[in-house]
Design a protein around this motif. Structure first.
Motif, PDB file in Angstrom:
ATOM      1  N   GLN A   1      46.459  40.361  42.657  1.00  0.00           N
ATOM      2  CA  GLN A   1      47.654  39.631  43.086  1.00  0.00           C
ATOM      3  C   GLN A   1      48.927  40.389  42.735  1.00  0.00           C
ATOM      4  OE1 GLN A   1      47.654  35.362  41.882  1.00  0.00           O
ATOM      5  NE2 GLN A   1      45.452  35.662  41.614  1.00  0.00           N
ATOM      6  N   GLN A   2      48.936  41.037  41.600  1.00  0.00           N
ATOM      7  CA  GLN A   2      50.122  41.769  41.176  1.00  0.00           C
ATOM      8  C   GLN A   2      50.397  42.977  42.061  1.00  0.00           C
ATOM      9  OE1 GLN A   2      49.414  42.706  37.059  1.00  0.00           O
ATOM     10  NE2 GLN A   2      49.326  40.559  36.424  1.00  0.00           N
TER      11      GLN A   2
ATOM     12  N   ASP B   1      43.967  55.302  46.680  1.00  0.00           N
ATOM     13  CA  ASP B   1      43.379  55.384  45.346  1.00  0.00           C
ATOM     14  C   ASP B   1      43.408  54.029  44.652  1.00  0.00           C
ATOM     15  OD1 ASP B   1      42.282  57.062  43.151  1.00  0.00           O
ATOM     16  OD2 ASP B   1      44.102  56.421  42.124  1.00  0.00           O
ATOM     17  N   GLN B   2      44.498  53.280  44.813  1.00  0.00           N
ATOM     18  CA  GLN B   2      44.554  51.942  44.242  1.00  0.00           C
ATOM     19  C   GLN B   2      43.479  51.045  44.858  1.00  0.00           C
ATOM     20  OE1 GLN B   2      48.811  51.341  45.106  1.00  0.00           O
ATOM     21  NE2 GLN B   2      49.064  50.717  42.963  1.00  0.00           N
ATOM     22  N   ALA B   3      43.301  51.154  46.165  1.00  0.00           N
ATOM     23  CA  ALA B   3      42.283  50.342  46.839  1.00  0.00           C
ATOM     24  C   ALA B   3      40.891  50.690  46.327  1.00  0.00           C
ATOM     25  CB  ALA B   3      42.358  50.560  48.352  1.00  0.00           C
TER      26      ALA B   3
ATOM     27  N   ALA C   1      50.954  47.997  56.589  1.00  0.00           N
ATOM     28  CA  ALA C   1      51.547  47.624  57.873  1.00  0.00           C
ATOM     29  C   ALA C   1      51.852  46.128  57.953  1.00  0.00           C
ATOM     30  CB  ALA C   1      50.611  48.019  59.018  1.00  0.00           C
ATOM     31  N   MET C   2      51.451  45.363  56.934  1.00  0.00           N
ATOM     32  CA  MET C   2      51.685  43.917  56.927  1.00  0.00           C
ATOM     33  C   MET C   2      53.139  43.611  56.594  1.00  0.00           C
ATOM     34  SD  MET C   2      48.824  42.489  57.678  1.00  0.00           S
ATOM     35  CE  MET C   2      47.077  42.991  57.741  1.00  0.00           C
ATOM     36  N   THR C   3      53.610  42.469  57.065  1.00  0.00           N
ATOM     37  CA  THR C   3      54.949  41.999  56.727  1.00  0.00           C
ATOM     38  C   THR C   3      54.934  41.453  55.298  1.00  0.00           C
ATOM     39  OG1 THR C   3      54.547  39.737  57.484  1.00  0.00           O
ATOM     40  CG2 THR C   3      55.314  41.344  59.135  1.00  0.00           C
ATOM     41  N   PRO C   4      56.102  41.345  54.662  1.00  0.00           N
ATOM     42  CA  PRO C   4      56.147  40.726  53.328  1.00  0.00           C
ATOM     43  C   PRO C   4      55.536  39.327  53.311  1.00  0.00           C
ATOM     44  CG  PRO C   4      58.200  41.865  53.767  1.00  0.00           C
ATOM     45  CD  PRO C   4      57.417  41.902  55.049  1.00  0.00           C
ATOM     46  N   ALA C   5      55.763  38.554  54.368  1.00  0.00           N
ATOM     47  CA  ALA C   5      55.214  37.199  54.424  1.00  0.00           C
ATOM     48  C   ALA C   5      53.684  37.237  54.462  1.00  0.00           C
ATOM     49  CB  ALA C   5      55.750  36.458  55.647  1.00  0.00           C
ATOM     50  N   GLN C   6      53.109  38.180  55.196  1.00  0.00           N
ATOM     51  CA  GLN C   6      51.656  38.287  55.260  1.00  0.00           C
ATOM     52  C   GLN C   6      51.073  38.699  53.912  1.00  0.00           C
ATOM     53  OE1 GLN C   6      51.702  40.954  58.672  1.00  0.00           O
ATOM     54  NE2 GLN C   6      50.512  39.468  59.849  1.00  0.00           N
ATOM     55  N   ARG C   7      51.746  39.597  53.224  1.00  0.00           N
ATOM     56  CA  ARG C   7      51.264  40.011  51.903  1.00  0.00           C
ATOM     57  C   ARG C   7      51.297  38.830  50.932  1.00  0.00           C
ATOM     58  NH1 ARG C   7      54.480  45.805  51.247  1.00  0.00           N
ATOM     59  NH2 ARG C   7      53.813  46.681  53.256  1.00  0.00           N
TER      60      ARG C   7
ATOM     61  N   LYS D   1      45.298  33.506  44.690  1.00  0.00           N
ATOM     62  CA  LYS D   1      45.668  32.589  43.613  1.00  0.00           C
ATOM     63  C   LYS D   1      44.810  31.322  43.677  1.00  0.00           C
ATOM     64  CE  LYS D   1      49.966  32.517  42.628  1.00  0.00           C
ATOM     65  NZ  LYS D   1      49.888  33.229  41.314  1.00  0.00           N
ATOM     66  N   GLY D   2      44.518  30.871  44.880  1.00  0.00           N
ATOM     67  CA  GLY D   2      43.669  29.699  45.022  1.00  0.00           C
ATOM     68  C   GLY D   2      42.262  29.949  44.517  1.00  0.00           C
ATOM     69  N   TYR D   3      41.715  31.107  44.823  1.00  0.00           N
ATOM     70  CA  TYR D   3      40.379  31.440  44.336  1.00  0.00           C
ATOM     71  C   TYR D   3      40.372  31.613  42.826  1.00  0.00           C
ATOM     72  CZ  TYR D   3      39.276  32.050  49.217  1.00  0.00           C
ATOM     73  OH  TYR D   3      39.101  31.824  50.541  1.00  0.00           O
ATOM     74  N   GLU D   4      41.432  32.209  42.323  1.00  0.00           N
ATOM     75  CA  GLU D   4      41.505  32.373  40.871  1.00  0.00           C
ATOM     76  C   GLU D   4      41.461  31.020  40.182  1.00  0.00           C
ATOM     77  OE1 GLU D   4      44.706  33.254  37.428  1.00  0.00           O
ATOM     78  OE2 GLU D   4      45.183  34.014  39.430  1.00  0.00           O
ATOM     79  N   ARG D   5      42.240  30.061  40.674  1.00  0.00           N
ATOM     80  CA  ARG D   5      42.227  28.719  40.094  1.00  0.00           C
ATOM     81  C   ARG D   5      40.835  28.110  40.154  1.00  0.00           C
ATOM     82  NH1 ARG D   5      47.344  28.084  42.802  1.00  0.00           N
ATOM     83  NH2 ARG D   5      46.234  27.148  44.563  1.00  0.00           N
ATOM     84  N   ASP D   6      40.169  28.270  41.305  1.00  0.00           N
ATOM     85  CA  ASP D   6      38.832  27.710  41.443  1.00  0.00           C
ATOM     86  C   ASP D   6      37.857  28.331  40.451  1.00  0.00           C
ATOM     87  OD1 ASP D   6      39.269  25.786  43.323  1.00  0.00           O
ATOM     88  OD2 ASP D   6      38.681  26.999  45.038  1.00  0.00           O
ATOM     89  N   PHE D   7      37.981  29.627  40.237  1.00  0.00           N
ATOM     90  CA  PHE D   7      37.053  30.303  39.319  1.00  0.00           C
ATOM     91  C   PHE D   7      37.256  29.828  37.882  1.00  0.00           C
ATOM     92  CE2 PHE D   7      36.779  34.096  42.405  1.00  0.00           C
ATOM     93  CZ  PHE D   7      35.812  33.428  43.140  1.00  0.00           C
TER      94      PHE D   7
END
Length: 298
Positions: A91-92, A101-103, A272-278, A286-292
């Motif tokens: 998320q960060q 390399d990050q991917a 290539a994604m917009t800031p809103a898409q990111r 974040k939703g999955y993190e909460r569920d976990f």
């Protein structure tokens, strides 16, 4: 060579077992509310897969179900917090651009966690391999053949153009579930990845057959001395090593190239994604993190 999945356990079981970890990634394609329900079903899904490939006896069924429940409990308490922390790290990174390399580092972290699941599953299900009868091993071969027929129909029997279009549509569907509708720059990045990809169905299929034959041979060898569990463990780990690093050095290079291509493609598409898409992707994670965290505390 980066880590490859371990299938020292019978083919089919690996798919169900890895659901526990791949919920992090595969369930990104589903509604967040599906995570908790799907996670509770993992032991049953694992059992169904194993029974499908081996036609378990009644006695084997009882113990397999018990061991899968224990494996699930271990995963809940041990691995879910690790998955949640990894999602925090991702998320960060997602609001900004990412490098290939990050991917790949994210990919490696996922595989490390998956390897821990395999290692635990191997400990709890090693007893099953020496118990397999010749009939059950033949059942495994039949199921492998059926699975291969489906794979060939999808990838080998299709024209190159159709194959590329299939890959593009699959990847587009997954990406749009995660990011929302892709704009043209992101679509072009995805199409470019598919067009340039070194993916070779013939080469992948040949390695698929080699692994399957190797597994059957290992199980048949274990059956020759069912009382020696250390020998069985050594044979299974040898198979795991050959799966992770194929004896075919040319295939090793091919597999590594596919991993690197995938990392590069993800970085290009994400950038290539917009800031809103990111940010939509961040909110999904974040939703999955909460569920976990909720599941881990149960």
């Amino acid at each position: 060579m980066r880590w490859a999945p371990d299938v020292s356990l019978p083919v089919g079981l690996q798919r169900a077992l890895c659901l526990a970890l791949l919920l992090v990634w595969v369930l990104l394609l589903q509604a967040c509310s599906a995570v908790r329900l799907a996670y509770s079903q993992v032991p049953q899904l694992a059992y169904w897969q194993l029974d499908r490939y081996l036609d378990l006896s009644d006695a084997q069924t009882d113990r397999v179900r018990s061991e899968l429940d224990l494996l699930h409990q271990w995963h809940r308490s041990t691995m879910l917090p690790q998955h949640a922390r990894l999602l925090q790290q991702v998320q960060q990174q997602l609001p900004a651009t990412v490098t290939p390399d990050q991917a790949c580092r994210i990919y490696d972290e996922v595989r490390i966690q998956l390897d821990a699941v395999w290692a635990q599953a191997e400990q709890q299900l090693l007893w099953l391999a020496p118990q397999l009868s010749p009939t059950q091993i033949r059942t495994l071969e039949v199921q492998q053949a059926q699975s291969n027929a489906d794979w060939k129909k999808q990838w080998l029997d299709a024209s190159p153009e159709r194959m590329r279009e299939q890959r593009y549509k699959q990847l587009l569907s997954r990406a749009e579930t995660f990011y929302g509708t892709l704009d043209e720059p992101a679509r072009e990045a995805l199409r470019g990845y598919v067009a340039r990809s070194a993916f070779d169905p013939q080469r992948s299929y040949a390695e698929r057959l080699r692994r399957q034959k190797d597994l059957v041979g290992v199980l048949q060898s274990i059956a020759q001395d069912r009382s020696d569990h250390q020998r069985a463990l050594g044979l299974l780990r040898g198979y795991r090593d050959r799966f992770n690093a194929s004896p075919d050095l040319a295939y090793q290079r091919y597999a590594q190239r596919l991993v690197e291509e995938g990392c590069d493609a993800f970085a290009r598409m994400h950038n290539a994604m917009t800031p809103a898409q990111r940010m939509q992707a961040v909110q999904s994670l974040k939703g999955y993190e909460r569920d976990f965290w909720v599941l881990a505390a149960q």
